[in-house]
Scaffold this motif. Sequence first.
Motif, PDB file in Angstrom:
ATOM      1  N   TYR A   1       0.842  -1.314  -0.002  1.00  0.00           N
ATOM      2  CA  TYR A   1      -0.012  -0.036  -0.006  1.00  0.00           C
ATOM      3  C   TYR A   1       0.960   1.316   0.062  1.00  0.00           C
ATOM      4  O   TYR A   1       2.137   1.396   0.247  1.00  0.00           O
ATOM      5  N   ARG A   2       0.070   2.193  -0.402  1.00  0.00           N
ATOM      6  CA  ARG A   2       0.876   3.572  -0.221  1.00  0.00           C
ATOM      7  C   ARG A   2       0.704   4.107   1.133  1.00  0.00           C
ATOM      8  O   ARG A   2      -0.301   4.462   1.599  1.00  0.00           O
ATOM      9  N   VAL A   3       1.658   4.233   1.819  1.00  0.00           N
ATOM     10  CA  VAL A   3       1.656   4.687   3.244  1.00  0.00           C
ATOM     11  C   VAL A   3       2.044   5.914   3.504  1.00  0.00           C
ATOM     12  O   VAL A   3       3.222   6.445   3.346  1.00  0.00           O
ATOM     13  N   LEU A   4       1.081   6.651   4.207  1.00  0.00           N
ATOM     14  CA  LEU A   4       1.142   8.048   4.543  1.00  0.00           C
ATOM     15  C   LEU A   4       1.391   7.982   6.142  1.00  0.00           C
ATOM     16  O   LEU A   4       0.671   7.468   6.771  1.00  0.00           O
ATOM     17  N   CYS A   5       2.189   9.038   6.601  1.00  0.00           N
ATOM     18  CA  CYS A   5       2.401   8.787   8.182  1.00  0.00           C
ATOM     19  C   CYS A   5       2.580  10.192   8.529  1.00  0.00           C
ATOM     20  O   CYS A   5       2.837  11.323   7.779  1.00  0.00           O
ATOM     21  N   ALA A   6       1.962  10.537   9.654  1.00  0.00           N
ATOM     22  CA  ALA A   6       1.723  11.856  10.360  1.00  0.00           C
ATOM     23  C   ALA A   6       1.970  11.795  12.052  1.00  0.00           C
ATOM     24  O   ALA A   6       1.721  10.779  12.488  1.00  0.00           O
ATOM     25  N   ASP A   7       2.606  12.854  12.626  1.00  0.00           N
ATOM     26  CA  ASP A   7       2.714  12.841  13.938  1.00  0.00           C
ATOM     27  C   ASP A   7       1.850  13.481  14.793  1.00  0.00           C
ATOM     28  O   ASP A   7       2.052  13.606  15.798  1.00  0.00           O
ATOM     29  N   SER A   8       0.826  14.009  14.213  1.00  0.00           N
ATOM     30  CA  SER A   8      -0.059  14.678  14.905  1.00  0.00           C
ATOM     31  C   SER A   8      -1.535  14.598  14.140  1.00  0.00           C
ATOM     32  O   SER A   8      -1.492  14.556  13.015  1.00  0.00           O
ATOM     33  N   VAL A   9      -2.346  15.045  14.788  1.00  0.00           N
ATOM     34  CA  VAL A   9      -3.887  15.030  14.337  1.00  0.00           C
ATOM     35  C   VAL A   9      -3.696  16.207  13.304  1.00  0.00           C
ATOM     36  O   VAL A   9      -4.553  16.004  12.143  1.00  0.00           O
ATOM     37  N   ASP A  10      -3.308  17.375  13.526  1.00  0.00           N
ATOM     38  CA  ASP A  10      -3.203  18.475  12.425  1.00  0.00           C
ATOM     39  C   ASP A  10      -2.391  18.067  11.291  1.00  0.00           C
ATOM     40  O   ASP A  10      -3.091  18.266  10.305  1.00  0.00           O
ATOM     41  N   ARG A  11      -1.400  17.519  11.286  1.00  0.00           N
ATOM     42  CA  ARG A  11      -0.734  17.029  10.126  1.00  0.00           C
ATOM     43  C   ARG A  11      -1.571  15.867   9.530  1.00  0.00           C
ATOM     44  O   ARG A  11      -1.608  16.072   8.074  1.00  0.00           O
TER      45      ARG A  11
END
Length: 390
Positions: A32-42
């Motif tokens: 899959y194409r994995v997108l990562c974020a370290d916060s809710v806003d991001r």
Amino acid sequence: MSDTIDHRLSILFVDDEAKARKYFAKTFADSYRVLCADSVDRAIELLEDNFRNLAILVTDQRMPNRTGIDLIKYTKRNHPHVIRILTTAYADLVDAIESVNEGEVYRYIRKPWDMGYLQDEVQKAINLYLKQQEDRQIIVQKREVMYRVASNIAHELRTPLTGIGASVDGIGKDIDNLLIAYDQAEKAQLPIPHIEPSRRNMLGRVLSVISTHIERAHNIIDMLLVSAQPTANGNLETLSMHDCVLQAIEDYPVAENQKDSIKIMLQEDFYFQGVRVLMVHVLYNLFKNSLYATNGLTKQGEITLAISRSEDRGRLGVLDNGTGISSEEMAYIFNEFYTTKMESSNNGVGLAFCKRTLEQWGASIHCNSAPGHYTEFVLSFPAVPENGSP
């Protein structure tokens, strides 16, 4: 550097721990194409940029500033097609279970992860997403077919209605003169067939009655077309809810005694951004449901429209004292092509049309009901000033 676009389904993973993000991406990046974020806003930024191909959101519960459940509620409200999974430590289990029970979360997965279990649950979520995507495509196709059929029916119906209307207009130019001539002939005691005065008076009114029925028939055709159309098109304008309600009651094609059962409670009018003809047709659909629910009651059927405003929200409540909706039916009433009125010609698109239309304006609709006592549809709008400015 390659310019190839990755068309694979996307998974958005949200966790404030860099190690967890790296581990998750390494596990699923091959498929899959994995997108990562370290916060809710991001995460919200990534969600808004990629929601069209985003299949799954996997988010940790505990993060700085805003929680995973905050993100899940945002996703459910704005992009409900995304399958939502919450990862949580034992201390946050109560919040996770509550979110599952309220339909906000598809699954919750305890930390630390069992990677085999996590992979199985992600695959199940992907399968569910694909099944729902297929169902959505079938619904789109049904809408398109229904609209084509409705357009053909509308055309066939409007042709004779237009002919009848033209005939009425032609007769209308002469009927008054004919009635005057009859009165003169009768006074002159000419040998003419006798027509009772009451019948003569009726002849003077009949053309107006026919014209009214023609107009109502055109309104019903308009309702058919608007309800069947695939999307709620139109340029937004600033509208008064009270004005829309008054117009809908005035124009709704129903007997006057039924129309008299519809009452307005105006606490405070509000303005909203919408399309007048679509708002009126939303109200038509709600009237139709309420009139159906109150038809044949041993008690007097009543439909109350309550208009109010609170801070920056406008509220319209449509309450009837009819048969109500069971809890089993309640889960499906806004689904496309679902209907409880099997003995009628109802096609199951009315409430789905209402929901689809209102959501395009940033508004919402939900239903409360007690079987045998009442049903209330509550419409909530972002209220705007009368001039439409923010």
